[in-house]
Each structure stands twice: as C-alpha cells, then as structure tokens.
Design a protein around this motif. Structure first.
Motif, PDB file in Angstrom:
ATOM      1  N   MET A 110       0.853  -1.177   0.000  1.00 31.38           N
ATOM      2  CA  MET A 110       0.000   0.000   0.000  1.00 31.38           C
ATOM      3  C   MET A 110       0.897   1.238   0.000  1.00 31.38           C
ATOM      4  O   MET A 110       1.867   1.295   0.744  1.00 31.38           O
ATOM      5  N   ASP A 111       0.540   2.195  -0.832  1.00 30.29           N
ATOM      6  CA  ASP A 111       1.349   3.410  -0.875  1.00 30.29           C
ATOM      7  C   ASP A 111       1.107   4.247   0.387  1.00 30.29           C
ATOM      8  O   ASP A 111       0.122   4.060   1.106  1.00 30.29           O
ATOM      9  N   ARG A 112       2.023   5.128   0.639  1.00 34.41           N
ATOM     10  CA  ARG A 112       2.001   5.937   1.865  1.00 34.41           C
ATOM     11  C   ARG A 112       0.736   6.794   1.962  1.00 34.41           C
ATOM     12  O   ARG A 112       0.168   6.960   3.033  1.00 34.41           O
ATOM     13  N   LEU A 113       0.279   7.341   0.851  1.00 39.05           N
ATOM     14  CA  LEU A 113      -0.909   8.193   0.860  1.00 39.05           C
ATOM     15  C   LEU A 113      -2.143   7.400   1.298  1.00 39.05           C
ATOM     16  O   LEU A 113      -2.904   7.837   2.167  1.00 39.05           O
ATOM     17  N   THR A 114      -2.337   6.236   0.702  1.00 39.70           N
ATOM     18  CA  THR A 114      -3.482   5.396   1.077  1.00 39.70           C
ATOM     19  C   THR A 114      -3.390   4.979   2.538  1.00 39.70           C
ATOM     20  O   THR A 114      -4.393   4.983   3.264  1.00 39.70           O
ATOM     21  N   GLN A 115      -2.193   4.651   2.965  1.00 39.12           N
ATOM     22  CA  GLN A 115      -1.982   4.293   4.365  1.00 39.12           C
ATOM     23  C   GLN A 115      -2.387   5.456   5.278  1.00 39.12           C
ATOM     24  O   GLN A 115      -3.021   5.239   6.319  1.00 39.12           O
ATOM     25  N   SER A 116      -2.066   6.660   4.872  1.00 42.99           N
ATOM     26  CA  SER A 116      -2.427   7.832   5.685  1.00 42.99           C
ATOM     27  C   SER A 116      -3.947   7.998   5.760  1.00 42.99           C
ATOM     28  O   SER A 116      -4.480   8.447   6.776  1.00 42.99           O
ATOM     29  N   TYR A 117      -4.660   7.629   4.703  1.00 39.82           N
ATOM     30  CA  TYR A 117      -6.124   7.702   4.739  1.00 39.82           C
ATOM     31  C   TYR A 117      -6.681   6.783   5.829  1.00 39.82           C
ATOM     32  O   TYR A 117      -7.571   7.163   6.589  1.00 39.82           O
ATOM     33  N   PHE A 118      -6.152   5.560   5.888  1.00 39.62           N
ATOM     34  CA  PHE A 118      -6.617   4.632   6.914  1.00 39.62           C
ATOM     35  C   PHE A 118      -6.265   5.134   8.309  1.00 39.62           C
ATOM     36  O   PHE A 118      -7.069   5.006   9.233  1.00 39.62           O
ATOM     37  N   GLU A 119      -5.103   5.724   8.452  1.00 40.40           N
ATOM     38  CA  GLU A 119      -4.722   6.305   9.749  1.00 40.40           C
ATOM     39  C   GLU A 119      -5.651   7.459  10.114  1.00 40.40           C
ATOM     40  O   GLU A 119      -6.059   7.595  11.268  1.00 40.40           O
ATOM     41  N   ASN A 120      -6.002   8.271   9.130  1.00 38.55           N
ATOM     42  CA  ASN A 120      -6.845   9.441   9.387  1.00 38.55           C
ATOM     43  C   ASN A 120      -8.292   9.087   9.716  1.00 38.55           C
ATOM     44  O   ASN A 120      -9.036   9.927  10.223  1.00 38.55           O
ATOM     45  N   LEU A 121      -8.705   7.853   9.450  1.00 38.91           N
ATOM     46  CA  LEU A 121     -10.039   7.425   9.871  1.00 38.91           C
ATOM     47  C   LEU A 121     -10.168   7.486  11.390  1.00 38.91           C
ATOM     48  O   LEU A 121     -11.270   7.612  11.917  1.00 38.91           O
ATOM     49  N   GLU A 122      -9.038   7.409  12.088  1.00 40.57           N
ATOM     50  CA  GLU A 122      -9.019   7.424  13.555  1.00 40.57           C
ATOM     51  C   GLU A 122      -8.631   8.797  14.114  1.00 40.57           C
ATOM     52  O   GLU A 122      -8.447   8.946  15.325  1.00 40.57           O
ATOM     53  N   ALA A 123      -8.496   9.794  13.250  1.00 38.06           N
ATOM     54  CA  ALA A 123      -8.073  11.132  13.689  1.00 38.06           C
ATOM     55  C   ALA A 123      -9.128  11.779  14.583  1.00 38.06           C
ATOM     56  O   ALA A 123     -10.314  11.456  14.508  1.00 38.06           O
ATOM     57  N   GLU A 124      -8.681  12.701  15.417  1.00 32.37           N
ATOM     58  CA  GLU A 124      -9.598  13.480  16.261  1.00 32.37           C
ATOM     59  C   GLU A 124     -10.473  14.393  15.407  1.00 32.37           C
ATOM     60  O   GLU A 124     -11.645  14.586  15.695  1.00 32.37           O
ATOM     61  N   ASP A 125      -9.879  14.948  14.370  1.00 31.86           N
ATOM     62  CA  ASP A 125     -10.538  15.908  13.492  1.00 31.86           C
ATOM     63  C   ASP A 125     -11.555  15.180  12.595  1.00 31.86           C
ATOM     64  O   ASP A 125     -11.192  14.371  11.744  1.00 31.86           O
ATOM     65  N   LYS A 126     -12.830  15.492  12.781  1.00 27.88           N
ATOM     66  CA  LYS A 126     -13.901  14.833  12.019  1.00 27.88           C
ATOM     67  C   LYS A 126     -13.808  15.130  10.524  1.00 27.88           C
ATOM     68  O   LYS A 126     -14.147  14.294   9.690  1.00 27.88           O
ATOM     69  N   ASP A 127     -13.351  16.334  10.182  1.00 29.83           N
ATOM     70  CA  ASP A 127     -13.196  16.678   8.763  1.00 29.83           C
ATOM     71  C   ASP A 127     -12.128  15.808   8.110  1.00 29.83           C
ATOM     72  O   ASP A 127     -12.284  15.370   6.965  1.00 29.83           O
ATOM     73  N   LEU A 128     -11.058  15.570   8.840  1.00 34.14           N
ATOM     74  CA  LEU A 128      -9.982  14.715   8.348  1.00 34.14           C
ATOM     75  C   LEU A 128     -10.487  13.279   8.177  1.00 34.14           C
ATOM     76  O   LEU A 128     -10.177  12.618   7.180  1.00 34.14           O
ATOM     77  N   GLN A 129     -11.292  12.808   9.127  1.00 37.49           N
ATOM     78  CA  GLN A 129     -11.890  11.472   9.024  1.00 37.49           C
ATOM     79  C   GLN A 129     -12.766  11.381   7.780  1.00 37.49           C
ATOM     80  O   GLN A 129     -12.687  10.415   7.020  1.00 37.49           O
ATOM     81  N   PHE A 130     -13.609  12.386   7.583  1.00 42.49           N
ATOM     82  CA  PHE A 130     -14.539  12.390   6.454  1.00 42.49           C
ATOM     83  C   PHE A 130     -13.786  12.409   5.119  1.00 42.49           C
ATOM     84  O   PHE A 130     -14.150  11.697   4.177  1.00 42.49           O
ATOM     85  N   GLU A 131     -12.729  13.221   5.057  1.00 40.71           N
ATOM     86  CA  GLU A 131     -11.912  13.290   3.846  1.00 40.71           C
ATOM     87  C   GLU A 131     -11.252  11.940   3.567  1.00 40.71           C
ATOM     88  O   GLU A 131     -11.235  11.465   2.430  1.00 40.71           O
ATOM     89  N   ALA A 132     -10.723  11.311   4.613  1.00 42.57           N
ATOM     90  CA  ALA A 132     -10.082  10.002   4.464  1.00 42.57           C
ATOM     91  C   ALA A 132     -11.096   8.966   3.972  1.00 42.57           C
ATOM     92  O   ALA A 132     -10.801   8.175   3.067  1.00 42.57           O
ATOM     93  N   PHE A 133     -12.281   8.974   4.557  1.00 38.69           N
ATOM     94  CA  PHE A 133     -13.345   8.059   4.150  1.00 38.69           C
ATOM     95  C   PHE A 133     -13.652   8.222   2.657  1.00 38.69           C
ATOM     96  O   PHE A 133     -13.719   7.241   1.908  1.00 38.69           O
ATOM     97  N   GLY A 134     -13.820   9.462   2.225  1.00 40.39           N
ATOM     98  CA  GLY A 134     -14.115   9.737   0.815  1.00 40.39           C
ATOM     99  C   GLY A 134     -12.995   9.301  -0.112  1.00 40.39           C
ATOM    100  O   GLY A 134     -13.240   8.772  -1.200  1.00 40.39           O
TER     101      GLY A 134
END
Length: 183
Positions: free
Chosen positions: A1-25
């Motif tokens: 998995m590339d680093r960017l995609t990995q960061s999306y999965f990590e951001n699903l657990e972020a405190e920031d809801k906007d970051l979670q939503f962006e990662a989900f999308g």
C-alpha cells in the motif's frame, strides 16, 4: 500500500472529524477500481465489523463491499455472512449504510452476485417484521438497480420487478417502482 493510502486509513481514527470524512471519501474513491492492497486491510476491516464503535462497523462494511472486486482469493464468499450481519446492525444508520453498499459485492463475480441477490431477495420477502422495513425494502430495490446498471444483467431487473409486485401497499409499490423508471 502506498504511503498516501496508508495515511487515509490512519486518518479514519483522527480526532478531526473533517480529516476522518476526507479520508473516508478518498478510500471510497480509490476502491471504485481494483486495488492491490485489499488484503493488507482485509482482516482489520473484518474485525471492525463487530467493533463496539458503530462508525468502524459502518466503514468496514462499506469498504469490504467495495474491496470485493479486489479479492481474487474469493475471501468474500466466506466473509459475506459477517458483512451481511452489519446490514442488521442495532444502530439503524449503520445498518442502512451497510445495506446500501452491499450490492458492490456482486460486482466481484457470478458467485458473489448470486450470494448478494439471494440475500437481498430473502430479506425483502422475509424482513417485513423488521423495524423500518419499508426503508429497508426501498434500499434493497435500489441495490438491485445499482447492480443491474453496473453489470447489465436483465435477470436482476426481472427479480426486482417481481419483488415490487409482491408489495401489497400501493403507496410503497409505487415508491419502489420509481427506482426502475427509465430502466
């Protein structure tokens, strides 16, 4: 998995809801096509199907449904029952989001398509004791339409139209039929 995609999965657990939503999308967008990293997250997502956090359950169900096209080992044939359970989640919004995406499993191949269609048909016919069953039935008809539109299988259209005919309430029969207008 590339680093960017990995960061999306990590951001699903972020405190920031906007970051979670962006990662989900971004994960949803990536999984519109086959990906080579499905098995890197498969077991984690499968575990999330029964997590106490309803957001994790919902995300896992939606992502696994989308990853079925990236499953050459056909793990979904064994894991589908766990995925299907989330469509009956006690938290209705989780159940509904899961149900609305489950049709994507049918894009993975004939066995998966048959499994999805049979499950949807059974739920439509036997789910009338469920809370919000008219919404569930609507989502089932929409799932069949989505699957039909993607794979151009006229048998799916016929199955959906037969299910609509089984609806006894004219109001809901008409509502379900609108899904198939211009088909």
């Amino acid at each position: 998995m590339d680093r960017l995609t990995q960061s999306y999965f990590e951001n699903l657990e972020a405190e920031d809801k906007d970051l979670q939503f962006e990662a989900f999308g971004n994960i949803k967008a990536a999984t519109n096509e086959k990906v080579d990293w499905a098995y890197e997250v498969w077991d984690q997502l499968k575990g999330w199907l029964t997590d106490r956090d309803n957001h994790r359950r919902s995300r896992a169900a939606q992502f696994l449904s989308r990853l079925a096209i990236s499953d050459p080992e056909k793990r979904m044939l064994n894991d589908f029952s766990a995925l299907w359970e989330v469509t009956k989640d006690p938290k209705f919004v989780t159940a509904r989001h899961s149900l609305q995406s489950i049709w994507r499993v049918g894009l993975a191949g004939p066995e998966q398509k048959e499994m999805v269609v049979n499950s949807l048909v059974d739920r439509f016919i036997n789910g009338n004791e469920e809370k919000n069953y008219t919404l569930i039935r609507f989502d089932i008809i929409q799932c069949l339409r989505n699957l039909h539109d993607e794979i151009k299988d006229e048998e799916i259209k016929q199955i959906a139209l037969e299910l609509i005919e089984k609806e006894e309430d004219p109001k809901y029969k008409k509502k379900y039929a609108t899904v198939w207008k211009k088909a």
